[in-house]
Structures are given as C-alpha cells and as structure tokens.
Design a protein around this motif. Structure first.
Motif, PDB file in Angstrom:
ATOM      1  N   GLN A  75       0.863  -1.177   0.000  1.00 34.32           N
ATOM      2  CA  GLN A  75       0.000   0.000   0.000  1.00 34.32           C
ATOM      3  C   GLN A  75       0.904   1.232   0.000  1.00 34.32           C
ATOM      4  O   GLN A  75       1.935   1.241   0.645  1.00 34.32           O
ATOM      5  N   ASP A  77       3.669   3.706  -1.263  1.00 34.91           N
ATOM      6  CA  ASP A  77       4.882   3.662  -2.083  1.00 34.91           C
ATOM      7  C   ASP A  77       5.321   2.210  -2.294  1.00 34.91           C
ATOM      8  O   ASP A  77       5.657   1.503  -1.347  1.00 34.91           O
ATOM      9  N   GLY A  80       9.130  -0.053  -1.583  1.00 34.56           N
ATOM     10  CA  GLY A  80       9.478  -0.920  -0.456  1.00 34.56           C
ATOM     11  C   GLY A  80       9.337  -2.397  -0.802  1.00 34.56           C
ATOM     12  O   GLY A  80      10.303  -3.160  -0.712  1.00 34.56           O
ATOM     13  N   ARG A  83      11.926  -3.424  -3.364  1.00 38.49           N
ATOM     14  CA  ARG A  83      13.267  -3.591  -2.787  1.00 38.49           C
ATOM     15  C   ARG A  83      13.353  -4.901  -2.023  1.00 38.49           C
ATOM     16  O   ARG A  83      14.346  -5.623  -2.107  1.00 38.49           O
ATOM     17  N   THR A  84      12.293  -5.191  -1.273  1.00 41.58           N
ATOM     18  CA  THR A  84      12.294  -6.421  -0.485  1.00 41.58           C
ATOM     19  C   THR A  84      12.464  -7.622  -1.403  1.00 41.58           C
ATOM     20  O   THR A  84      13.241  -8.539  -1.103  1.00 41.58           O
ATOM     21  N   LEU A  86      13.801  -7.732  -4.420  1.00 42.05           N
ATOM     22  CA  LEU A  86      15.118  -7.756  -5.053  1.00 42.05           C
ATOM     23  C   LEU A  86      16.214  -8.094  -4.042  1.00 42.05           C
ATOM     24  O   LEU A  86      17.129  -8.864  -4.341  1.00 42.05           O
ATOM     25  N   LEU A  87      16.094  -7.531  -2.830  1.00 43.14           N
ATOM     26  CA  LEU A  87      17.076  -7.858  -1.796  1.00 43.14           C
ATOM     27  C   LEU A  87      16.953  -9.312  -1.355  1.00 43.14           C
ATOM     28  O   LEU A  87      17.924  -9.929  -0.943  1.00 43.14           O
ATOM     29  N   GLU A 105      18.828   4.382  -7.812  1.00 43.99           N
ATOM     30  CA  GLU A 105      19.173   3.457  -6.720  1.00 43.99           C
ATOM     31  C   GLU A 105      19.511   2.068  -7.269  1.00 43.99           C
ATOM     32  O   GLU A 105      20.486   1.442  -6.839  1.00 43.99           O
ATOM     33  N   ALA A 109      23.112   0.037  -7.258  1.00 42.90           N
ATOM     34  CA  ALA A 109      23.220  -1.334  -6.735  1.00 42.90           C
ATOM     35  C   ALA A 109      23.691  -2.304  -7.820  1.00 42.90           C
ATOM     36  O   ALA A 109      23.847  -3.503  -7.558  1.00 42.90           O
ATOM     37  N   LEU A 111      22.101  -3.285 -10.437  1.00 41.36           N
ATOM     38  CA  LEU A 111      21.039  -4.218 -10.837  1.00 41.36           C
ATOM     39  C   LEU A 111      20.498  -3.973 -12.244  1.00 41.36           C
ATOM     40  O   LEU A 111      19.739  -4.782 -12.759  1.00 41.36           O
ATOM     41  N   GLY A 392      13.996   9.462  -0.917  1.00 40.81           N
ATOM     42  CA  GLY A 392      12.881   9.080  -0.048  1.00 40.81           C
ATOM     43  C   GLY A 392      12.799   9.874   1.240  1.00 40.81           C
ATOM     44  O   GLY A 392      11.733  10.335   1.640  1.00 40.81           O
ATOM     45  N   ASP A 393      13.932  10.040   1.906  1.00 38.03           N
ATOM     46  CA  ASP A 393      13.967  10.765   3.170  1.00 38.03           C
ATOM     47  C   ASP A 393      13.444  12.181   3.018  1.00 38.03           C
ATOM     48  O   ASP A 393      12.667  12.664   3.836  1.00 38.03           O
ATOM     49  N   ASP A 396       9.650  12.653   2.145  1.00 40.67           N
ATOM     50  CA  ASP A 396       8.809  12.453   3.314  1.00 40.67           C
ATOM     51  C   ASP A 396       8.736  13.753   4.134  1.00 40.67           C
ATOM     52  O   ASP A 396       7.652  14.195   4.527  1.00 40.67           O
TER      53      ASP A 396
END
Lengths: 429, 320
Positions: A75, A77, A80, A83-84, A86-87, A105, A109, A111, A392-393, A396
């Motif tokens: 839900q 963005d 997250g 990334r989860t 791919l990580l 990003e 990395a 990728l 991202g930071d 926000d």
C-alpha cells in the motif's frame, strides 16, 4: 513414391530451413528470444489487467517466450515491496518503474543493464523522441524505455458543477481564484478537493513551482543545486497561500482526512467539490468506477497561467520498463522493450486510457480528455513530478512540512518549513 | 521426570548445587542416569534449532543491522552506534516516543478499564450476559486491518460517516474530520484500538471473578452486604490477577502497534499518530533505511523487555 515425395519435401524443407537459419543468424538475439521472461509487477486494478493483455500480445508475437509475473503487493509507495523482493534474491528480467530516483538506486546497486547499444540496434529512435530517451537515463546512460506518460498539471472537473456556477474553465490565475467564489456561491463549500493525507497536496506545489520558476528551477531543486530556502520556493508557496486564503479547500483537517481517491469521490460522486489536480489515472477511475462519460460528464483544463513567465510548463509522470543485469533472459527482456514501443502495445494502452509516447501510437484511439492532456503535454516544457525525483527521506519531510503549511500558510510558516526541508536536504544530499 | 527437570532451580535454592556435583547427584538419586543426557539433548535439539532460526538469528541480525547505515539497495556502511545517536536527536523519533506512550497508556486504560468494569457487571448475571460477552469478545478476533477500514467508515470526515451522522441528529450539518484533525486523530485511533482490545480483559477478569469461591459471596450476603459492597470488597480485589495479566498483554500489544495506524492514518496528519512501530516501518520499508529502522526496532525491543521481564518473573514466581 511416398519416399520420393517425402524426399522431395525433405529437400524443400532443408532449403527453407537453411534459408531460415541464415536469416536467424542475421537477426539480433532479442529478435529470436525464447524461454521465460520474468517481470516484477507491482501495478494493480485495471492497469494490471492492461499488463496481462500486453504480455499476452507479446507472447503471441514471440511464441518461444513465456511470461511470468513476480507480483509484489503493498500500500502506498511500492518501492518498499520491490526492494524487499530484489534484496531477497529474486531474479527478474524486467522491472516496471515510475520513479527516476529508484532507477538511480537500482543503478547504484548494479542491478540494471544499460540499453544504449540495444537502443541503436533496435532503432528505438524511430519510435521515441530523444527527450524520452533522456528521460530514461541516469548519469547520461540509458536504462529505461518509457511506455506511458501522463499530464500532472491537469485540473479535473465535472461539467455540471461549472455550469451550475456559471463558470467557464479558467485560463488565468485570476480567473481561477475568482471561480472559487462563484463555486462557493453555488453551494460548494470547498471548491478544490485537496487530498493532503499522504502526498497529493504536493501536486499543487509542484505545478506552481514550474509556473513560478520554470523547469530549470524545478530541476535544480530536485538535485539540490538550489536550496529549499530559495526565493523561487518561497514565491511558489506565497502563490499557494493565495489559494488557501481564498478559501479553496475547507479546513486543514478536512484536507488531511482524505487521500486522492476520497478527493475524487468528493467531486464525482458526492458533488461536494469541483477541482482536482491529479494524474491521468483519474480518467480510468472516472470511466470505470464512476461510470461517467469522458469529455461529456467530466473534463480537464490545464493549470491556469500565472503570468510569471513560465506558463508553458507542465508536470508529467511516466512509467518505464527497465532490464536487469542479473536476469536469466536478456534476449527476451530486450524483445519486450522493443515490443513496448510498438503500435500494438500503444493500441492496448489506449484502450485502457493510457497514452504512449511512441511515434507508432495512434492518438485518435485516445478518449477526448486524454487527447486534451496529450496535446497540452506536447505543447509544454515538461518536468518530471518533483516528488518522484527526490530521495525518499527528503520527500517524506517535504510532504510533512507542506502539511504544516496547509495548517498555517503565513510568511512565518513559509520561512520555517523551507528551513526545515533544507535542513533535511543538507543531511540527505 | 518432569519433576526432576523442573527442580534444578529449586535445587540450587536449597543449597544442593552448592556442593560440587550436587545437582547431578540429586538427579541421579531420582533416577536420572548419565547416559540419558545425549537422549535429552537429542529431544531438545529440534526445539533449539527452531528457536535459533526463528528467534535468536533474527534478533542478532537485527542488532547487527542497527550498526550499519543502509540506504536503499546500496552497500551497508558500518556506523557503530551512529544510528542510535541519530535516533535520539531525531525530532520525528522523539515525537513517536511520546505518541507511543500516549497510545499505549490510552488503549490500556480504556480497554482494561472497560473490560474489567463490564466483567464485574457480567459477574452478577453470568448466564444472561453470555451473548454480550461473546459479541464483545468477537471484536477481539477481528483483524486490525478489517477493524481499521470499518472505523474509517464510522469516522468519515463528511456527514456520511456514522459518528458524524449520529451527532448530526442533534447538530445538523456536523462534519468533524476525526482522523484529519491532529487534535483528535490519536484519540480516534485509541478508541478504535480499544474497541478491538476490550474483549480479552473482559474474559480474563470475568474468569478471575468466576474463580472466587462461592462461599465468600454467600458469607458476604448472609452478613448483609450489598451488591456494591460485594463488588468493592470481594470482586475488585480478587479480580486483580486478571487485571494484571490484561494490563501486561495490552501494554505489549499497544507498544508494538502498527496495523491500525497504517490503515487509518498512515502516521499522519503531520505525524501526530506516528508510533515507534510505524516509524520503524516507515524508515525500514518506505525509506528502506534498514539500519536506522533496525535501531528503532532494538529500542522498541528494549521497551518491551523492560515491561515483560518483571511481569514474567512475577507471573512465574509461583513455579519456584
């Protein structure tokens, strides 16, 4: 006999086969792709349905390829969950992306696979203008093929509301501000549906920033080449304050109470508000969910001119397909990129109300509202949505500080929030 | 055998283990043989492995991550206690500590207080109040996500919201954006969370009252005590074990609160409902600053341990 015939057929087959083999060796690898293509999929609703059709059409044109979607859900963005995945070690061939900052990003990395050579060999210049190529680039290297884009400076309205208030779609800032009074007099207490629960209140700031400082200022702000305390940001907020002080949007608490979908409901079903500055996905919602007729029941007008020298600018968003460096099937991934610029892909997108930047697209297939938006973007200097360009930071903090601005749009608040965003920017960049 | 396994601690308290090999001699004396040790370890091994994989490893890895600066998919950079230092100088995190404290205390006081009070009332007529207890407890079984969406409907900012509609009967046109107003959003979430949580204290306190010997009530009534006196002097003090367990469970649940906030407000407006649990999610999953998020997780873990260790010691004191 049979043998003879058979031998004759065999000889023919051999000749045809040899000819085909010769042709095949002349074709690039992506043109003869086989095997499984894995796509990292995070889209939902009718957009996901559209993707199913695109994939089915791609498979029909590339019978040796099968497509598997690795679906991530969440839900808000969606970076997250992506990334989860791919990580977590998931290997995919194609990633659907809408955030330039996320592309950077992924590049950092290691990728993503650069596609400049592929772009040349597949002659994608014939399908996409150089501006779209540069939009898909990070640090001068191309990674993404843009397959759809949307106008983010369009204001949605319901025709009956404006007719009731005797308002014509405003062309200038003054007309726009004046229309608020007319709409309020017609019984609409909060003419602008301002969804400030999460992120959508930034839309107004971002288009006003373009109209105040132009695409150059917005681009510099995105890369922090100018500080958030710059005069252009403050002037933009002062124009935003004019809107709030004109009683555009109800109380801050009402603005904080809803997201963009609730705001859309307030216009299209509750008949409580009139204007919504939002992306082109509203078109799909209006047609499919509210069952309204595009161009008849509702329409859009481009953000009114502010007379500050940058009225030829618009904010846009875009979605692109990226290919990974660790995917198991680079040939199929490249074939898919090429397919996404094809007429067939553009037609499927048009049937769902999405515009393709491909020169192969038939714009007459788009609905009337989408055509207005497409024409407006074509005539504008465009800048990608600021919120999607910021780290991202920072984004926000920027959104929270804008919420504080909505609570009190005074000069003192403008100074305080620009300082707060700048402090975060100093930390992030 | 169960006795012998449970008794080492008791043994050490009685001084047997103070003698060299005292504990082992005691075990041997009650039939525990040296050759049983391998079998004992073999039996306990699956549990140890499972516990290590599901609890110990994630815990150690979270603590390890908290010492790294990880941004997005980038390479981790060791920063020592940097994340912890940054956390306590981060106004957003300090704000979450206050919000978490208010939310935790608020939901605990409301849900346990209300659950206990209803339990006391129900205890006077256990059979007749059974349907009510079942209904209230059923809310405890509803997932927080579902409850959250349900309450979003109740708290809608326009006059279409149930709460506004009810108030609108007395004040026509009333439309309070309960979740949009920073002054009311946290309160609205506390009410929502308490609504779902009240069932458990109700059942625990009711069970505690039911465990009170009937003779106490009979004696009290024979002596001419009123219902109020029985409630005040017998039911209230003797239901305290149920209250203590309820408080403990509610505190732990409220400290970790995330779902209901995620669904209802996303931590807003202006971060007014952002708890440590949501902050952790925002930093780890939205910003993908895994190290920073992990540091917040460790802080939360410490808070949970500070509350739970004394409670566990107190609750298991009788086992010694």
């Amino acid at each position: 006999m049979t043998f003879g015939n058979g031998a004759g057929i065999a000889r023919g087959t051999l000749i045809v086969g040899a000819a085909l083999a010769g042709m095949m060796t002349a074709l690039p690898a992506w043109a003869q792709a086989t095997g499984e293509l894995v796509i990292l999929q995070w889209l939902g609703g009718t957009e996901a349905e559209m993707w199913q059709k695109l994939e089915a059409d791609f498979v029909a044109k590339n019978p040796g390829v099968t497509v598997r979607e690795l679906v991530v859900t969440g839900q808000g963005d969606m970076r997250g969950p992506m990334r989860t995945a791919l990580l977590g070690g998931e290997k995919v061939d194609v990633i659907i992306n809408t955030w330039p900052a996320f592309r950077a990003e992924l590049v950092d990395a290691g990728l993503l696979r650069p596609i400049d050579d592929f772009w040349t060999s597949a002659n994608l210049d014939a399908a996409l203008d150089p501006s779209w190529k540069s939009l898909g680039a990070t640090d001068g290297v191309t990674y993404g093929v843009t397959y759809t884009y949307g106008d983010r400076s369009a204001i949605w309205y319901k025709k009956a509301h404006l007719e009731k208030a005797g308002v014509e779609p405003p062309k200038t800032w003054e007309e726009f501000i004046a229309s608020l009074d007319n709409l309020k007099a017609a019984g609409f207490a909060a003419p602008i549906a301002m969804p400030a629960k999460y992120w959508a209140h930034g839309e107004w700031f971002e288009t006003m920033l373009l109209r105040t400082g132009g695409v150059e200022a917005a681009a510099k702000l995105a890369t922090h080449e100018i500080p958030w305390t710059d005069e252009v940001v403050k002037t933009t907020l002062k124009k935003y304050a004019e809107l709030l002080k004109a009683g555009c949007c109800g109380t801050p608490e009402q603005m904080f109470a809803g997201d963009w979908d609730y705001a859309a409901d307030q216009i299209f079903t509750a008949d409580a508000s009139n204007y919504l500055l939002m992306g082109m996905w509203v078109n799909s919602r209006a047609r499919n969910d509210y069952k309204l007729e595009e161009g008849v029941d509702y329409s859009i007008f481009q953000f009114p001119s502010m007379g500050l020298g940058h009225d030829d600018t618009s904010s846009v968003d875009a979605k692109e397909v990226l290919v990974t460096s660790n995917g198991a099937n680079p040939a199929a991934a490249d074939a898919f990129l090429a397919y996404m610029t094809s007429k067939e892909a553009a037609d499927i997108q048009a049937s769902y109300g999405y515009a393709s930047p491909s020169k192969n697209a038939d714009t007459s297939l788009l609905g009337p509202v989408q055509q207005v938006a497409t024409a407006a973007v074509a005539q504008s200097k465009v800048q990608f949505v600021l919120g999607d360009l910021l780290p991202g930071d920072l984004v926000d903090e920027y959104r929270v500080q804008l919420q504080k601005f909505l609570q009190d749009p005074s000069d003192a608040t403008i100074d305080a929030i620009t300082q707060a965003i700048e402090a975060k920017a100093q930390e992030v960049y | 055998m169960q006795e012998s396994v449970a008794n080492p601690a008791a043994g050490s308290r009685t001084g047997i283990s103070s003698q060299p090999g005292g504990e082992r001699r005691k075990l041997l004396a009650i039939g525990w043989r040296g050759r049983d040790w391998p079998a004992a370890w073999l039996l306990i091994l699956p549990v140890l492995v499972l516990f290590s994989i599901t609890v110990i490893y994630p815990l150690i890895d979270t603590i390890r991550l908290s010492f790294f600066d990880i941004k997005g998919l980038g390479k981790p950079k060791y920063v020592g206690i940097g994340n912890y230092v940054k956390l306590f100088t981060d106004p957003a995190f300090r704000n979450t500590l206050a919000t978490t404290a208010i939310f935790t205390l608020g939901t605990t006081v409301v849900s346990v207080g209300l659950g206990w009070f209803i339990a006391m009332l129900c205890a006077f007529a256990p059979r007749q109040t059974l349907p009510f207890r079942v209904m209230i407890f059923a809310a405890f079984g509803i997932s927080e996500a579902v409850a959250g969406y349900m309450w979003i409907g109740i708290l809608r900012p326009d006059s279409g919201g149930l709460l506004n509609a009810v108030i609108g009967i007395f004040h026509p046109g009333f439309a309070q954006p309960w979740l949009g107003d920073p002054r009311t959003a946290l309160g609205a979430i506390i009410v929502t969370a308490s609504w779902g949580a009240v069932g458990l204290p109700l059942m625990l306190c009711f069970a505690a009252v039911q465990a009170i010997p009937k003779s106490l009530f009979e004696a009290a009534y024979i002596d001419g005590a009123s219902h109020g006196q029985v409630m005040r002097n017998i039911m209230m003090p003797l239901s305290m074990p149920g209250v203590r367990v309820s408080i403990f469970i509610n505190l732990l649940g409220a400290l970790r609160a995330f779902d209901i906030i995620f669904i209802m407000t996303g931590g807003g407006p202006v971060r007014s409902t952002e708890t440590v649990g949501y902050f952790m999610y925002r930093e780890s999953m939205t910003q993908f600053k895994l190290g920073y998020g992990a540091a917040a997780t460790v802080i939360l873990l410490v808070a949970v341990l500070v509350i739970s260790i004394p409670a566990i010691i107190q609750r298991t004191a009788g086992a010694r």
